[in-house]
Design an enzyme around this catalytic site. Sequence first.
Site, PDB file in Angstrom:
ATOM      1  NE  ARG A 100      -4.286  -1.325   0.143  1.00 14.40           N
ATOM      2  CZ  ARG A 100      -4.410  -2.409  -0.628  1.00 14.40           C
ATOM      3  NH1 ARG A 100      -3.439  -2.770  -1.446  1.00 14.40           N
ATOM      4  NH2 ARG A 100      -5.521  -3.122  -0.607  1.00 14.40           N
ATOM      5  CD  GLU A 106      -2.496   3.249  -5.176  1.00 13.43           C
ATOM      6  OE1 GLU A 106      -3.590   2.769  -5.525  1.00 13.43           O
ATOM      7  OE2 GLU A 106      -1.582   2.559  -4.718  1.00 13.43           O
ATOM      8  CG  HIS A 163      -2.938  -0.766  -6.699  1.00 14.67           C
ATOM      9  ND1 HIS A 163      -3.309  -0.134  -5.540  1.00 14.67           N
ATOM     10  CD2 HIS A 163      -2.983  -2.093  -6.416  1.00 14.67           C
ATOM     11  CE1 HIS A 163      -3.573  -1.025  -4.600  1.00 14.67           C
ATOM     12  NE2 HIS A 163      -3.381  -2.229  -5.109  1.00 14.67           N
TER      13      HIS A 163
HETATM   14  C1  DGY Z   1      -5.516  -6.157  -2.747  1.00 13.44           C
HETATM   15  O1  DGY Z   1      -6.086  -7.226  -2.949  1.00 13.44           O
HETATM   16  O2  DGY Z   1      -5.401  -5.657  -1.642  1.00 13.44           O
HETATM   17  C2  DGY Z   1      -4.964  -5.468  -3.945  1.00 13.44           C
HETATM   18  O3  DGY Z   1      -4.250  -4.334  -3.628  1.00 13.44           O
HETATM   19  C3  DGY Z   1      -6.092  -5.141  -4.901  1.00 13.44           C
HETATM   20  O4  DGY Z   1      -5.664  -5.559  -6.120  1.00 13.44           O
END
Ligand code: DGY
Length: 331
Positions: free
Chosen positions: A240, A269, A288
């Site tokens: 993240r 983002e 992402h």
């Molecule tokens: C998740 O599954 O947390 C990813 O970041 C989404 O693709």
Amino acid sequence: MPSKKVLITRLIPNIAKTMLTNAGLEVMEWQGDGPMTQPELIERAKQVNALLSLGADKLDKHFFNQCSHLDIIGQFAVGYDNIDVEAATSAGIPVSNTPDVLSEATADVAFGLMIAVSRKMFFNHKTIIRGEWKQFEPLKNLGFQLSGKTLGIFGMGRIGMMLAKRCQGAFDMKVIYHNRSHNTEAERLYGATYVSFDELIRESDVLSIHCFLSDETRGLFNREVFSKMKPSSIFINTSRGGVHNETDLIEALNQGLIWGAGLDVTNPEPMKPYNPLLEMPNVAVLPHIGSATVEARNGMARIAARNIISFYQHGEVPNCINRQVLKGRKS
Ligand code: DGY
């Protein structure tokens, strides 16, 4: 008894809708091009019993105050930092996620970014587009080899393990990691060594982040941490964006505190097109796409739907995050 209604908050692989419908649930899908605003989401969530949510949905205290009637949240992601799990728990609502099915896909992206950064691939690609490829350059745009280097993993869960496997198999990299607890499987399978956080950041040639975003990890990778890393090191984040401080990262790269960075997640983002990271030779950024394979997205849809169906059919949620709410609760 009227059938239960499930709202899917974005268009996702059809398998989810098919499974939910086959299980006798009524499905409503948000067909919009982007996520709903929170007021729109609340308005629609009020008309249903369950939510199949995505990471962009803001399921905070206010949401749960307004939608405490919901039976279950089935998140279409492994991460759930968009959900105030404490508020959901207070409202007695089970929250589930989709672990494992996207581990291979996300590890592939971390692995790809690591190679791309070490050889300045994104930057070199852009030189062709800009018409700058004139001749063989013996001294320009040199990267470095990954063979035999040390891979440091922060957060040795499934994704971290898949990356360790790739790096060990392809480059014979030494694997060190820091985690809340020892991962004996990673130690046994990939010879991974548990180290302190300080040792991890000091010793890694490539430091790859695979943790959840939480109060503990928010902004953890900041100037202070970058300044303790090797000047020759690469920072990879596919978890993240909130885990790193992006201003500090840009500064660390500009000042040579670290050598390069590969990001599949940014802070914030989406990243703006004029972000200086996009122009740096030793940086590779992706929008992402960690879980963006057909296999992973189908798997995520299947698991998110299964969590909701299993709740209604058996009062059980295989991937429940706040399992305590299930105790003594009848579906
Ligand atoms: C998740 O599954 O947390 C990813 O970041 C989404 O693709």
